[in-house]
Write an enzyme that holds these catalytic residues in place. Structure first.
Site, short mmCIF file in Angstrom:
data_model
loop_
_atom_site.label_atom_id
_atom_site.label_comp_id
_atom_site.label_asym_id
_atom_site.label_seq_id
_atom_site.Cartn_x
_atom_site.Cartn_y
_atom_site.Cartn_z
CB CYS A 130 49.46 -14.60 32.15
SG CYS A 130 51.10 -15.07 32.77
CB CYS A 131 48.89 -16.55 27.26
SG CYS A 131 48.85 -18.14 28.15
CB CYS A 211 54.46 -21.12 31.52
SG CYS A 211 54.89 -19.92 30.23
CB CYS A 214 49.91 -22.68 33.00
SG CYS A 214 49.51 -21.09 33.75
CB CYS A 237 49.43 -20.01 24.84
SG CYS A 237 50.23 -20.09 23.24
#
Length: 242
Positions: A130-131, A211, A214, A237
């Site tokens: 995702c990062c 984000c 998170c 990240c």
């Protein structure tokens, strides 16, 4: 396969060149910090230098120092699509306050997001991926025009940052860390001395802001970054491990 090994690195020649430059610069200027180190970076790289900022809890300090050197330093901001609205509004307000003339907002590729995260729950399945999709890959694109960048990381943030040098090489570029040796008291004193505006979420207990899915509040006595990826074996990240 590790997270880092999934993705290509800069070409070998560029990596070697950046490593040599970083070593030479750190030997000559590694004792400097704050505005003095930013001046070295700007004098050396000029328009080939960018400041990468999350416009997070402590971002105003580095941005203010950079604005004193030149308000035309390119500022790179990654809008992941999952940020707090407060962060986006803070970006606009702080850039206006400091007179920053070149703030570049970079976003992830829509097709990559749609493919990897169709239900917006990728952060819970594979936070590293995702990062990568939302932050690392966009930053790699954003850095292409630049030979060097400024980072706001500090040693007191712990983890992999504990032995952070003033100048290092990262993904074929020279990376300056002007606040590496600063303490929490130094950061606070700078906010107070120059009357810098705070990120609005700091007052609500968010001391390190990324984000929305998170990022959590930090309890009294916890490390400032304890609220990032809470409950996971993850502290970065990925943009600082290029």
């Amino acid at each position: 396969m590790s997270f880092q090994s999934r993705f290509p690195f800069a070409d070998t020649e560029r990596l070697i060149r950046a490593s040599n430059q970083a070593w030479e610069l750190d030997r000559a200027f590694g004792h400097l910090q704050g505005r003095d180190l930013i001046e070295v970076a700007f004098d050396r790289y000029g328009p080939k230098l960018t400041l990468v900022s999350s416009f997070g809890a402590e971002a105003a300090v580095l941005l203010h120092l950079a604005s004193e050197v030149s308000r035309h330093i390119a500022v790179t901001f990654i809008d992941t699509g999952r940020l707090f609205g407060e962060t986006l509004r803070y970006r606009d307000a702080l850039a206006d306050r400091l007179g920053l003339s070149d703030v570049r907002t970079i976003k992830p590729e829509p097709r990559a997001v749609k493919s990897a995260d169709p239900d917006l729950l990728l952060f819970s399945r594979d936070a590293n991926l995702c990062c990568y999709v939302r932050k690392v890959e966009p930053l790699k694109r954003a850095l292409q025009p630049f030979d060097a960048w400024l980072s706001g990381r500090k040693r007191f943030q712990g983890g992999e940052r504990h032995h952070l040098p003033a100048i290092e090489a990262a993904d074929g570029r020279v990376k300056f860390n002007p606040l590496a040796k600063w303490t929490p008291d130094d950061i606070e004193a700078h906010f107070v001395k120059y009357g810098l505006p705070r990120h609005p979420l700091v007052a609500d207990g968010f001391l390190s802001i990324g984000c929305m899915p998170c990022t959590d509040r930090v309890a009294p006595g916890e490390d400032a970054r304890a609220g990032r990826w809470r409950g996971q074996d993850k502290t970065e990240c990925g943009i600082h491990t290029l």
